[in-house]
Design a protein around this motif. Structure first.
Motif, mmCIF file in Angstrom:
data_model
loop_
_atom_site.group_PDB
_atom_site.id
_atom_site.type_symbol
_atom_site.label_atom_id
_atom_site.label_comp_id
_atom_site.label_asym_id
_atom_site.label_seq_id
_atom_site.Cartn_x
_atom_site.Cartn_y
_atom_site.Cartn_z
ATOM 1 N N ILE A 259 -14.716 -14.111 32.796
ATOM 2 C CA ILE A 259 -13.572 -13.287 33.205
ATOM 3 C C ILE A 259 -13.932 -11.815 33.312
ATOM 4 O O ILE A 259 -13.083 -10.988 33.648
ATOM 5 C CB ILE A 259 -12.395 -13.456 32.217
ATOM 6 N N LEU A 260 -15.208 -11.475 33.038
ATOM 7 C CA LEU A 260 -15.615 -10.078 33.034
ATOM 8 C C LEU A 260 -16.562 -9.770 34.193
ATOM 9 O O LEU A 260 -17.410 -10.593 34.552
ATOM 10 C CB LEU A 260 -16.303 -9.724 31.714
ATOM 11 N N SER A 261 -16.407 -8.591 34.742
ATOM 12 C CA SER A 261 -17.293 -8.140 35.819
ATOM 13 C C SER A 261 -18.429 -7.283 35.286
ATOM 14 O O SER A 261 -19.329 -6.893 36.030
ATOM 15 C CB SER A 261 -16.491 -7.325 36.847
ATOM 16 N N GLN A 473 -13.303 1.247 34.392
ATOM 17 C CA GLN A 473 -14.037 0.182 35.069
ATOM 18 C C GLN A 473 -15.032 -0.526 34.161
ATOM 19 O O GLN A 473 -15.480 -1.630 34.482
ATOM 20 C CB GLN A 473 -14.764 0.744 36.290
ATOM 21 N N ASN A 474 -15.335 0.079 33.036
ATOM 22 C CA ASN A 474 -16.336 -0.499 32.141
ATOM 23 C C ASN A 474 -15.714 -0.910 30.803
ATOM 24 O O ASN A 474 -16.406 -1.007 29.796
ATOM 25 C CB ASN A 474 -17.459 0.516 31.891
ATOM 26 N N LEU A 510 -12.112 -6.427 33.561
ATOM 27 C CA LEU A 510 -11.536 -7.766 33.693
ATOM 28 C C LEU A 510 -11.438 -8.118 35.176
ATOM 29 O O LEU A 510 -10.802 -7.413 35.953
ATOM 30 C CB LEU A 510 -10.145 -7.792 33.050
ATOM 31 N N LYS A 511 -12.054 -9.222 35.568
ATOM 32 C CA LYS A 511 -12.037 -9.609 36.977
ATOM 33 C C LYS A 511 -11.074 -10.756 37.270
ATOM 34 O O LYS A 511 -10.908 -11.137 38.437
ATOM 35 C CB LYS A 511 -13.446 -9.993 37.422
ATOM 36 N N GLN A 532 -17.516 -14.302 25.876
ATOM 37 C CA GLN A 532 -17.617 -13.636 27.175
ATOM 38 C C GLN A 532 -18.806 -12.684 27.229
ATOM 39 O O GLN A 532 -19.343 -12.397 28.297
ATOM 40 C CB GLN A 532 -16.326 -12.880 27.474
ATOM 41 N N LEU A 533 -19.214 -12.202 26.063
ATOM 42 C CA LEU A 533 -20.323 -11.254 25.988
ATOM 43 C C LEU A 533 -21.654 -11.944 25.692
ATOM 44 O O LEU A 533 -22.679 -11.275 25.540
ATOM 45 C CB LEU A 533 -20.045 -10.215 24.898
ATOM 46 N N ASP A 534 -21.613 -13.275 25.588
ATOM 47 C CA ASP A 534 -22.810 -14.051 25.229
ATOM 48 C C ASP A 534 -23.383 -13.608 23.889
ATOM 49 O O ASP A 534 -24.606 -13.592 23.683
ATOM 50 C CB ASP A 534 -23.885 -13.940 26.320
#
Length: 610
Positions: A259-261, A473-474, A510-511, A532-534
């Motif tokens: 879900i993250l860009s 954006q980050n 969030l994408k 999501q961040l591995d």
């Protein structure tokens, strides 16, 4: 027989006191008492009499010993000593009896050892009770104390002044026997197991069971047993409870969408004080209270079926940041040696190179929260003492508009990537927000509604500023409540609507937008974010990924001596003292009830073992 009047009169005085205090409890909570039949009210007194006799016996030990001494040494004057002792006990018990009247309204259970953990923060305690009807409560306290002091002096004092007569071995033996006999009602009878709360539980209506409790007995029992190393939730053999809970967390092939860009975004947690779903329009709550949060939800990822793990702020912190469930009888945050052993998202992110901070406008020492935050390794802690005195305008500390402003300025200067947490406070009692009321009314519900609206306006300002900054954006922003609230509607302590809270993912990193209907808890946030961040999340054994389609959809929450278990099939809540279901919605089979029992048992055992 006359020589034993002092024993009978003194013991009977305290039994009478407890009968009147129970009448007072029922009258004060007349709306709930109105739901009881006459036969149920009678049983409240009949079943409660065992505890009344028990605590009357505790109080009577000291005077009975003095009566015995006077029987042995007939010239000793003991009346004044007993009077002073009795007045002190009357005033103390009248105080806790009066305090319990309002605490029951707020918490939904009779007072126990729980309030003791807040004594270290008297200012915050004062802020908590300032929205209570203090004049009414003070009047009740004074009238209760004055009446029973008068009653004692007028009717009991003359009985105590009766002289025992000449020294007699028989009289001495009887007096000694009466002291020893007190231990029969103290333990609730001659049965093998001493009395506990379940002995007075008789009704399917929890309020009736609570009304039957003797308040000072309940407080004493809770204090004496708060360090008990035995697990009271012994539903299954230890191995069996482990198997049941492990099955809840067993998944098929993991199916987690990205879900993250951004691979390594900044993470912001906004933990919102008392943000019940009942005021969040996007969750079906009252419309117009949280327009900014609703807009954020529409532009982000809204989780619609999330439940708080517990009912207090400090419990919510542990659930959100450590993915650890709440304890129904205590809180792990009270024991720093135990919280040292908890995993946390803070340490996991720091190991991945994140800088961490925690910002709160109040005192972090409240309810031992600071020790937990230190143990979880936050690099920087900001509290009300880091704000100018001119901004400390609320009884709790600093209002949310100033806290959000400081928070924004701090993260602007923070080295990236960062993990920054902000805990709001303005929607806590007494709801004294610096904003013109949006909703008309002076009742507690309207004040609370306006305070939630105020914090929502602060959230809106903060997000608009962040969107106009390159940080946006980050950054992933996570909004979640620390716990729910009985208002609006004065929910009973166990009801799921009291625990239903918002969880929203937002931010430029969030994408994916949309709605996630998976049933989950605050404890599930950690694993959902870390996956999501591995970043390895295996240490968070009480957490599941809300985005994993192979994960079991459920939520567990606990309240005072009970639990709630939510599944797609329905919801069940259970009281552990009575060992019975007290709320059921939908088609919840015995297997789901057993899942809740096993979760309660195993999670509490995990707490004891740490």
């Amino acid at each position: 027989m006359k020589k034993f009047y002092p024993y009978i009169a003194y013991f009977g005085f305290w039994v009478f006191y407890f009968i009147i205090s129970r009448v007072l409890f029922l009258v004060y909570h007349h709306a709930l008492s109105g739901g009881l039949a006459a036969s149920e009210i009678l049983k409240v007194f009949l079943y409660g009499s065992r505890m009344d006799l028990s605590f009357a016996s505790y109080i009577s030990i000291f005077p009975f010993i003095l009566f015995f001494v006077r029987t042995a040494f007939v010239t000793i004057n003991i009346e004044k000593l007993i009077k002073i002792y009795t007045i002190i006990v009357i005033v103390f018990i009248s105080f806790v009896t009066t305090a319990d009247l309002q605490l029951y309204t707020a918490w939904g259970y009779r007072m126990d050892a729980t309030p003791l953990q807040y004594f270290r923060s008297p200012k915050e305690m004062g802020a908590t009770v300032s929205s209570s009807p203090l004049l009414l409560l003070l009047t009740i306290f004074i009238m209760l104390s004055v009446f029973f002091i008068w009653f004692y002096k007028r009717f009991i004092g003359p009985c105590i002044r009766i002289k025992p007569g000449k020294f007699s071995i028989l009289n001495l033996s009887i007096a000694l026997f009466l002291i020893a006999f007190l231990f029969v009602p103290i333990r609730g009878g001659i049965q093998k197991i001493p009395m506990n709360q379940s002995d007075v539980y008789f009704s399917e209506k929890l309020f009736a069971d609570h009304a039957a409790l003797n308040l000072p007995w309940n407080i004493a029992f809770s204090i004496l047993n708060q360090n008990n190393k035995e697990n009271p939730f012994d539903y299954f053999p230890a191995k069996k409870s482990g198997e049941i809970v492990n099955e809840l967390y067993n998944t098929g092939p993991i199916k987690i969408p990205s879900i993250l860009s951004v691979k390594k975004p900044n993470i912001i947690f906004i933990i919102m004080e008392s943000y019940t779903a009942k005021f969040v329009g996007s969750l079906g709550g009252d419309p117009g209270v949280t327009p900014n949060l609703d807009k954020i939800a529409a532009d982000g990822l809204l989780f619609t079926n999330i439940y708080a793990a517990g009912d207090r702020s400090e419990k919510g912190q542990v659930a959100v940041l450590s993915g650890y469930p709440n304890q129904a009888l205590t809180s792990i945050i009270k024991t720093p040696t135990k919280t040292q052993q908890l995993p946390s998202i803070t340490t996991a992110l720091e190991a991945a190179g994140y800088h961490t901070s925690y910002t709160y406008g109040g005192e972090l020492e409240f309810a031992n929260i600071k020790s937990y935050l230190v143990n979880t390794g936050f690099n920087k802690l900001i509290s009300k003492y880091d704000f100018p005195a001119a901004e400390r305008t609320t009884s709790w500390g600093v209002h949310d508009q100033y806290v959000f402003n400081r928070f924004y300025n701090d993260i602007k200067q923070e080295q990236q990537p960062f993990f920054a947490t902000l805990f709001t406070l303005s929607s806590h009692e007494p709801y004294d927000v610096p904003m013109a009321p949006r909703f008309k009314g002076a009742d507690e519900t309207t004040k609370f509604r306006n305070s939630v609206a105020y914090t929502d306006s602060c959230v809106g300002v903060f997000i608009n500023r962040l969107k106009n900054d390159s940080l946006w954006q980050n950054t992933l922003v996570v909004f979640v409540a620390d716990h729910g609230h009985p208002l609006p509607g004065y929910d009973r302590n166990d009801l799921p609507s009291k625990f239903h809270i918002p969880l929203i993912f937002s931010g430029g990193a969030l994408k994916v937008k949309g709605v996630v209907s998976t049933i989950g808890s605050q404890t599930d946030i950690v694993k959902t974010v870390l996956n999501q961040l591995d970043i390895p999340s295996g240490k968070f054994t009480w957490s599941k990924d809300l985005l994993d389609s192979s994960a079991r959809s459920f939520a567990f929450y606990s309240f005072n001596d009970g639990f709630g278990f939510v599944t797609p099939a329905g919801i069940v809540t259970m009281d552990n003292i009575a060992r019975k279901i007290i709320f059921e919605k939908g088609k919840v089979d015995s297997a789901e009830v057993n899942n809740g029992k096993a979760y309660m048992q195993l999670s509490y055992q995990d707490f004891l073992n740490r």
